[in-house]
Write a protein that holds these residues in place. Structure first.
Motif, short mmCIF file in Angstrom:
data_model
loop_
_atom_site.label_atom_id
_atom_site.label_comp_id
_atom_site.label_asym_id
_atom_site.label_seq_id
_atom_site.Cartn_x
_atom_site.Cartn_y
_atom_site.Cartn_z
N MET A 1 109.80 -46.27 5.91
CA MET A 1 110.61 -44.70 5.76
C MET A 1 109.18 -44.01 6.22
SD MET A 1 113.23 -44.09 2.69
CE MET A 1 114.20 -42.62 4.04
N ASP A 2 109.56 -43.43 7.63
CA ASP A 2 107.64 -43.15 7.94
C ASP A 2 107.93 -41.23 8.23
OD1 ASP A 2 105.62 -42.20 9.36
OD2 ASP A 2 105.69 -43.25 11.06
N GLU A 3 107.51 -40.64 7.41
CA GLU A 3 107.96 -39.21 7.14
C GLU A 3 109.21 -38.49 7.01
OE1 GLU A 3 104.57 -36.62 7.68
OE2 GLU A 3 103.08 -38.89 8.14
N PRO A 4 110.53 -39.63 6.59
CA PRO A 4 111.46 -38.33 7.82
C PRO A 4 111.68 -37.66 6.84
CG PRO A 4 111.52 -40.27 5.07
CD PRO A 4 110.22 -40.25 5.67
N LYS B 1 98.80 -44.45 9.57
CA LYS B 1 100.22 -45.28 8.51
C LYS B 1 101.76 -45.77 9.46
CE LYS B 1 99.96 -40.23 7.04
NZ LYS B 1 99.03 -40.13 7.42
N SER B 2 101.65 -44.59 10.12
CA SER B 2 102.74 -45.28 11.10
C SER B 2 102.41 -46.56 11.66
CB SER B 2 102.88 -44.45 12.44
OG SER B 2 103.38 -42.83 11.73
N THR B 3 101.01 -46.90 11.60
CA THR B 3 100.83 -48.14 12.68
C THR B 3 100.81 -49.18 11.28
OG1 THR B 3 98.82 -46.96 13.74
CG2 THR B 3 98.63 -49.45 13.38
#
Ligand SMILES: Nc1ncnc2c1ncn2[C@@H]1O[C@H](COP(=O)(O)OP(=O)(O)OP(=O)(O)O)[C@@H](O)[C@H]1O
Ligand SMILES: [Mg+2]
Lengths: 266, 264
Positions: A159-162, A47-49
């Motif tokens: 937004m990455d798991e903010p 996901k982050s990638t």
């Protein structure tokens, strides 16, 4: 019209002295203007990638990546990002943090301050303009990070798991605040989470990812009426979506477990 | 009370207890010293008594010679230390964050950090003579390579997310370095300058080993020839006190200059 498009994206990491990792395998994804898209998937599925690719912080091994028809190469202020870790600049006050982007653009001091104060109000932090990040709670820091990303008026907000590090009450409050801000400013958002409730509560559409190699397994449109409030979480339609996504993710979890066992026994 | 017990790890104790314990440790050392000297356990030319050290101090303060020695040493220490810091801080920050700079510098620092500075003194004398430059150079060599390694570590530990975040806010590479990397390193830099300042003091005697005619290190070495233990102890105490003062200065400066920083 789709404004962000990912076509056949593959990302392979080749860490030194370790076997290569196929983080994303042939992923295609379209995000339409002004929609709130959520990607949900198990830990380590890439996901982050994916988000870092869109931000321009990572380059795909192969595939095409376009924003408004223009290929993405490198980071830029038109793609704002909120990270899971706390990334406020500790040496800047809340206001200076939010002004960071506009200042780089060369806007005048008073313009920067107007933008900042406006956004600080929008995330309910008026009165904290002169505070340093160390004086803020986790939820407040992420609100400042949101305001800071919005200060550049980006084309898309990533937004990455903010809210990943926040307790569940703060988290719920942050989700509602985010929807408020989104509703009043109409931004395209690409949001990542591993929390199914959060995905359904926030998203216009939810993309379910599978692990190793990461790919998008299914996309669902979420047609729960907006504005959404906390009672949406217990409505029958919410439960239906949750059941569907849970069973998709459950299959994945079993597959991942099997794969891990096979690797162990091999 | 359980939560404030002296015996539970990592809990605070009240200030009074803290100060009392500190005073006890100083008092024990002093008492031991008095016992050894006034009790006649050690001969006087082996260990001077407290009042003799005080007398030696008063005499040398009255004729200003103690202050001259202090000044001479301070000039050497501060020049060497500041010179080392001017180079070590920027190079260290770059070294910790740019692999290319690391590749260039690492072989030299990796090698130099194991060389005792005293081993280089003969070469220093040959190359730059026996003046104050040689003494400054000893302090410089003693602190520079240690600073470089410590500061490059600080820089390497700055979170990648902080840097990436600046890129997504529109910063280019140059501004990421000047507006993010450098300020983010400052608390760590200050802490390590404080630590290496302490180490710089420990090189003082080595620095004043050769052809000195003033300085606290010289004062001590000179007193050794005549077995003047009172003067040796006076020199030791003076160095300790000056060291403490510089330490306090760094603590104060950090709080003053970096009020935003979380831990001190
Ligand atoms: N720079 C890198 N070098 C090597 N491997 C990497 C790198 N970045 C990510 N990976 C690997 O790629 C895979 C996907 O990582 P990614 O961080 O995108 O997952 P994620 O879905 O965000 O996980 P999480 O939910 O834990 O944040 C993981 O197996 C990870 O170990
Ligand atoms: Mg992640």
């Amino acid at each position: 019209m789709s404004m962000l498009s990912l076509r056949d994206i593959t990302v392979r990491f080749e860490p030194k002295g370790k076997p290569p990792v196929l983080a994303l395998d042939d992923v295609s994804l379209d995000v339409a203007n002004d929609t709130f898209s959520v990607i949900v998937g198990p830990s380590g599925c890439g996901k982050s990638t994916l988000l870092r690719l869109v931000a321009g912080l990572e380059t795909p091994t192969s595939g095409r990546l376009e924003l408004d028809g223009q290929p993405i190469n490198g980071p830029s202020a038109d793609r704002g990002m909120v990270f899971q870790s706390y990334t406020l600049f500790p040496w800047l006050t809340v206001r200076e943090n939010v002004m960071f982007g506009p200042k780089l653009k060369g806007l005048s001091k008073s313009e920067c301050e107007d933008i900042a104060d406006d956004l600080i109000k929008a995330v309910h932090l008026d009165g904290f303009e002169k505070s340093y990040p160390k004086e803020l709670s986790g939820g407040m820091r992420q609100r400042v990070a949101l305001a800071r990303a919005l200060a550049n008026d980006p084309r898309i907000l990533l937004m990455d798991e903010p809210f990943g590090a926040l307790d569940s009450q703060t988290r719920q409050m942050m989700q509602e605040l985010l929807l408020d801000v989104w509703q009043s400013r109409r931004k395209t958002v690409l949001f990542i989470t591993h929390d199914i409730d959060e995905a359904i509560f926030l998203g216009d559409e939810v993309h379910v990812m599978s692990a190793r190699p990461g790919l998008i397994k299914q996309s669902l449109d979420i047609s729960i009426e907006r504005p959404r409030h906390i009672d949406a979480l217990t409505s029958p339609e919410f439960m239906d979506y949750k059941r569907t996504i849970l069973s998709l993710m459950h299959d994945e979890a079993i597959k991942a477990e099997d794969a891990a066992n096979q690797r162990k026994s091999a | 009370m359980w939560t404030r017990s002296l015996f539970s790890p990592k809990t605070d104790i009240d200030k009074g207890t803290y100060v009392t314990l500190s005073l006890i440790s100083v008092a024990v050392i002093l008492a031991l010293w008095c016992l050894l000297t006034y009790g006649g356990i050690t001969p006087r030319d082996f260990l001077a008594a407290p009042h003799e050290v005080v007398q030696a101090g008063i005499k040398r303060m009255a004729n200003m010679s103690l202050f001259e020695h202090m000044w001479a040493s301070l000039v050497v220490i501060l020049s060497g230390f500041i010179l080392a810091s001017i180079f070590a801080v920027p190079i260290g920050i770059l070294m910790g964050s740019f692999r290319a700079v690391q590749a260039l510098i690492e072989p030299i620092t990796g090698f130099m950090r194991y060389i005792p500075v005293s081993a280089l003194i003969p070469l220093l004398i040959l190359w730059i003579g026996i003046g104050i430059e040689q003494k400054i150079m000893v302090i410089f060599l003693g602190t520079f390579f240690q600073q470089l390694i410590l500061i490059s570590d600080v820089s390497a530990r700055i979170s990648k997310d902080l840097i990436d975040c600046a890129y997504t806010l529109g910063a280019d590479r140059r501004r990421v370095v000047t507006r993010v990397l450098v300020p983010a390193c400052m608390p760590g830099v200050m802490d390590n300058l404080r630590v290496t300042m302490g180490w710089a003091w420990t090189y003082l005697v080595v620095a004043e080993l050769v052809a000195a005619d003033t300085g606290l290190g010289y004062m001590i070495l000179n007193a050794m020839r005549g077995l003047f233990t009172d003067v040796i102890l006076l020199g030791v105490f003076t160095i300790g006190i000056l060291g403490l003062i510089t330490d306090f200065f760094f603590k104060w400066a950090r709080r003053r200059l970096l009020p935003w920083s979380a831990d001190f």
